[in-house]
Design a protein around this motif. Structure first.
Motif, PDB file in Angstrom:
ATOM      1  N   LEU A  32       0.815  -1.211   0.000  1.00 54.35           N
ATOM      2  CA  LEU A  32       0.000   0.000   0.000  1.00 54.35           C
ATOM      3  C   LEU A  32       0.850   1.263   0.000  1.00 54.35           C
ATOM      4  CD1 LEU A  32      -2.659  -0.801   2.766  1.00 54.35           C
ATOM      5  CD2 LEU A  32      -2.980  -0.922   0.287  1.00 54.35           C
ATOM      6  N   ALA A  33       0.349   2.277  -0.670  1.00 52.54           N
ATOM      7  CA  ALA A  33       0.919   3.619  -0.557  1.00 52.54           C
ATOM      8  C   ALA A  33       0.360   4.252   0.718  1.00 52.54           C
ATOM      9  CB  ALA A  33       0.525   4.455  -1.768  1.00 52.54           C
ATOM     10  N   ALA A  34       1.055   5.233   1.246  1.00 48.00           N
ATOM     11  CA  ALA A  34       0.550   5.950   2.417  1.00 48.00           C
ATOM     12  C   ALA A  34      -0.818   6.529   2.087  1.00 48.00           C
ATOM     13  CB  ALA A  34       1.521   7.046   2.829  1.00 48.00           C
ATOM     14  N   GLY A  35      -1.770   6.346   2.997  1.00 45.90           N
ATOM     15  CA  GLY A  35      -3.132   6.828   2.808  1.00 45.90           C
ATOM     16  C   GLY A  35      -4.081   5.780   2.251  1.00 45.90           C
ATOM     17  N   ALA A  36      -3.539   4.699   1.709  1.00 42.57           N
ATOM     18  CA  ALA A  36      -4.374   3.625   1.158  1.00 42.57           C
ATOM     19  C   ALA A  36      -4.740   2.642   2.271  1.00 42.57           C
ATOM     20  CB  ALA A  36      -3.648   2.907   0.032  1.00 42.57           C
ATOM     21  N   ALA A  37      -5.807   1.872   2.028  1.00 37.82           N
ATOM     22  CA  ALA A  37      -6.297   0.945   3.040  1.00 37.82           C
ATOM     23  C   ALA A  37      -6.790  -0.332   2.387  1.00 37.82           C
ATOM     24  CB  ALA A  37      -7.441   1.589   3.819  1.00 37.82           C
ATOM     25  N   PHE A  38      -6.934  -1.354   3.221  1.00 34.59           N
ATOM     26  CA  PHE A  38      -7.601  -2.582   2.813  1.00 34.59           C
ATOM     27  C   PHE A  38      -8.381  -3.076   4.011  1.00 34.59           C
ATOM     28  CE2 PHE A  38      -3.811  -4.117   4.806  1.00 34.59           C
ATOM     29  CZ  PHE A  38      -4.053  -5.410   5.246  1.00 34.59           C
ATOM     30  N   GLU A  39      -9.255  -4.035   3.784  1.00 31.05           N
ATOM     31  CA  GLU A  39     -10.091  -4.560   4.854  1.00 31.05           C
ATOM     32  C   GLU A  39      -9.926  -6.064   4.937  1.00 31.05           C
ATOM     33  OE1 GLU A  39     -14.056  -3.233   3.981  1.00 31.05           O
ATOM     34  OE2 GLU A  39     -13.455  -1.126   4.106  1.00 31.05           O
ATOM     35  N   ILE A  40     -10.050  -6.555   6.157  1.00 32.51           N
ATOM     36  CA  ILE A  40     -10.067  -8.003   6.357  1.00 32.51           C
ATOM     37  C   ILE A  40     -11.380  -8.384   7.021  1.00 32.51           C
ATOM     38  CG2 ILE A  40      -7.558  -8.260   6.484  1.00 32.51           C
ATOM     39  CD1 ILE A  40      -7.875  -8.576   9.549  1.00 32.51           C
ATOM     40  N   VAL A  41     -11.843  -9.577   6.714  1.00 34.48           N
ATOM     41  CA  VAL A  41     -13.018 -10.166   7.332  1.00 34.48           C
ATOM     42  C   VAL A  41     -12.541 -11.468   7.968  1.00 34.48           C
ATOM     43  CG1 VAL A  41     -15.298 -11.161   6.925  1.00 34.48           C
ATOM     44  CG2 VAL A  41     -14.561  -9.137   5.630  1.00 34.48           C
ATOM     45  N   ASN A  42     -12.943 -11.693   9.228  1.00 32.97           N
ATOM     46  CA  ASN A  42     -12.484 -12.882   9.939  1.00 32.97           C
ATOM     47  C   ASN A  42     -13.610 -13.446  10.793  1.00 32.97           C
ATOM     48  OD1 ASN A  42     -10.701 -14.849  10.775  1.00 32.97           O
ATOM     49  ND2 ASN A  42      -9.139 -13.412  11.471  1.00 32.97           N
ATOM     50  N   ASP A  43     -13.435 -14.669  11.273  1.00 30.57           N
ATOM     51  CA  ASP A  43     -14.440 -15.314  12.102  1.00 30.57           C
ATOM     52  C   ASP A  43     -14.138 -15.170  13.593  1.00 30.57           C
ATOM     53  OD1 ASP A  43     -12.260 -16.985  12.304  1.00 30.57           O
ATOM     54  OD2 ASP A  43     -13.290 -18.764  11.565  1.00 30.57           O
ATOM     55  N   TRP A  59     -15.908 -10.512  12.138  1.00 31.69           N
ATOM     56  CA  TRP A  59     -15.198  -9.271  12.436  1.00 31.69           C
ATOM     57  C   TRP A  59     -14.722  -8.700  11.122  1.00 31.69           C
ATOM     58  CZ3 TRP A  59     -15.813 -12.954  15.962  1.00 31.69           C
ATOM     59  CH2 TRP A  59     -15.981 -12.574  17.293  1.00 31.69           C
ATOM     60  N   HIS A  60     -14.848  -7.396  10.986  1.00 25.92           N
ATOM     61  CA  HIS A  60     -14.466  -6.702   9.760  1.00 25.92           C
ATOM     62  C   HIS A  60     -13.623  -5.506  10.195  1.00 25.92           C
ATOM     63  CE1 HIS A  60     -16.159  -5.081   5.663  1.00 25.92           C
ATOM     64  NE2 HIS A  60     -14.856  -4.922   5.763  1.00 25.92           N
ATOM     65  N   VAL A  61     -12.390  -5.448   9.698  1.00 28.96           N
ATOM     66  CA  VAL A  61     -11.431  -4.425  10.119  1.00 28.96           C
ATOM     67  C   VAL A  61     -10.846  -3.728   8.893  1.00 28.96           C
ATOM     68  CG1 VAL A  61      -9.209  -4.045  11.296  1.00 28.96           C
ATOM     69  CG2 VAL A  61     -10.809  -5.741  12.189  1.00 28.96           C
ATOM     70  N   ARG A  62     -10.709  -2.419   8.981  1.00 29.04           N
ATOM     71  CA  ARG A  62      -9.993  -1.649   7.949  1.00 29.04           C
ATOM     72  C   ARG A  62      -8.619  -1.305   8.508  1.00 29.04           C
ATOM     73  NH1 ARG A  62     -13.290   2.576   6.536  1.00 29.04           N
ATOM     74  NH2 ARG A  62     -14.008   1.355   4.759  1.00 29.04           N
ATOM     75  N   ILE A  63      -7.589  -1.598   7.711  1.00 31.07           N
ATOM     76  CA  ILE A  63      -6.214  -1.285   8.082  1.00 31.07           C
ATOM     77  C   ILE A  63      -5.701  -0.273   7.055  1.00 31.07           C
ATOM     78  CG2 ILE A  63      -3.893  -2.189   8.484  1.00 31.07           C
ATOM     79  CD1 ILE A  63      -5.281  -4.964   8.941  1.00 31.07           C
ATOM     80  N   THR A  64      -5.317   0.896   7.534  1.00 29.94           N
ATOM     81  CA  THR A  64      -4.853   1.978   6.674  1.00 29.94           C
ATOM     82  C   THR A  64      -3.362   2.180   6.885  1.00 29.94           C
ATOM     83  OG1 THR A  64      -7.001   3.067   6.892  1.00 29.94           O
ATOM     84  CG2 THR A  64      -5.160   4.423   6.092  1.00 29.94           C
ATOM     85  N   ARG A  65      -2.647   2.351   5.801  1.00 28.55           N
ATOM     86  CA  ARG A  65      -1.219   2.677   5.910  1.00 28.55           C
ATOM     87  C   ARG A  65      -1.121   4.183   6.083  1.00 28.55           C
ATOM     88  NH1 ARG A  65       3.646  -0.362   3.581  1.00 28.55           N
ATOM     89  NH2 ARG A  65       5.212   0.711   4.800  1.00 28.55           N
ATOM     90  N   GLY A  89       3.435   2.645  14.267  1.00 25.97           N
ATOM     91  CA  GLY A  89       3.464   4.014  13.750  1.00 25.97           C
ATOM     92  C   GLY A  89       3.158   4.136  12.271  1.00 25.97           C
ATOM     93  N   GLN A  90       2.891   3.015  11.601  1.00 24.29           N
ATOM     94  CA  GLN A  90       2.667   3.052  10.153  1.00 24.29           C
ATOM     95  C   GLN A  90       1.227   2.732   9.767  1.00 24.29           C
ATOM     96  OE1 GLN A  90       5.536   0.679   7.947  1.00 24.29           O
ATOM     97  NE2 GLN A  90       6.982   0.815   9.638  1.00 24.29           N
ATOM     98  N   PHE A  91       0.354   2.472  10.725  1.00 22.90           N
ATOM     99  CA  PHE A  91      -0.982   2.004  10.377  1.00 22.90           C
ATOM    100  C   PHE A  91      -2.042   2.577  11.314  1.00 22.90           C
ATOM    101  CE2 PHE A  91       0.111  -0.749  13.821  1.00 22.90           C
ATOM    102  CZ  PHE A  91      -1.090  -1.137  14.402  1.00 22.90           C
ATOM    103  N   ALA A  92      -3.285   2.550  10.815  1.00 30.63           N
ATOM    104  CA  ALA A  92      -4.462   2.832  11.637  1.00 30.63           C
ATOM    105  C   ALA A  92      -5.375   1.621  11.530  1.00 30.63           C
ATOM    106  CB  ALA A  92      -5.170   4.084  11.144  1.00 30.63           C
ATOM    107  N   TRP A  93      -6.021   1.269  12.614  1.00 30.13           N
ATOM    108  CA  TRP A  93      -6.841   0.062  12.727  1.00 30.13           C
ATOM    109  C   TRP A  93      -8.250   0.495  13.097  1.00 30.13           C
ATOM    110  CZ3 TRP A  93      -5.264  -5.176  12.650  1.00 30.13           C
ATOM    111  CH2 TRP A  93      -6.128  -6.108  13.222  1.00 30.13           C
TER     112      TRP A  93
END
Length: 99
Positions: free
Chosen positions: A29-40, A70-76, A56-60
């Motif tokens: 990911l580039a800074a500012g980009a995000a992806f999501e995970i889905v888990n049980d 559970w559905h989480v967005r992880i942003t760089r 220091g490199q991510f937001a959760w």
């Protein structure tokens, strides 16, 4: 800059491949980009692994919190070098490779 999140449903990924897939996706990911995970289950052990190796490199952000999904967005938030190699959470409680 906000970008569309790419979802990864790790419920269908073999446990030993989950954390490596998630970290390789994050690292691409580039800074500012995000992806999501889905888990049980709550991926809290993964959060602590992110803190350890990508601190220091991510937001959760939790988008959904159980009990069956559970559905989480992880942003760089910024680019940076890895502080270590992800090997699984080590607890074995999350169903990953367990270290």
């Amino acid at each position: 800059m906000k970008t569309a999140a790419l979802p990864i449903d790790v419920r269908y990924v073999p446990p030993p491949q989950r954390h490596p897939l998630i970290f390789s996706t994050f690292d691409a990911l580039a800074a500012g980009a995000a992806f999501e995970i889905v888990n049980d289950h709550d991926p809290l052990p993964l959060y602590f692994e992110f803190e350890r190796v990508r601190g220091g490199q991510f937001a959760w952000s939790y988008l959904e919190c159980g009990p069956a999904r559970w559905h989480v967005r992880i942003t760089r938030t910024q680019a940076g070098a890895a502080a270590g190699t992800p090997r699984g959470c080590g607890s074995g409680g999350c169903g990953c490779s367990g270290g």
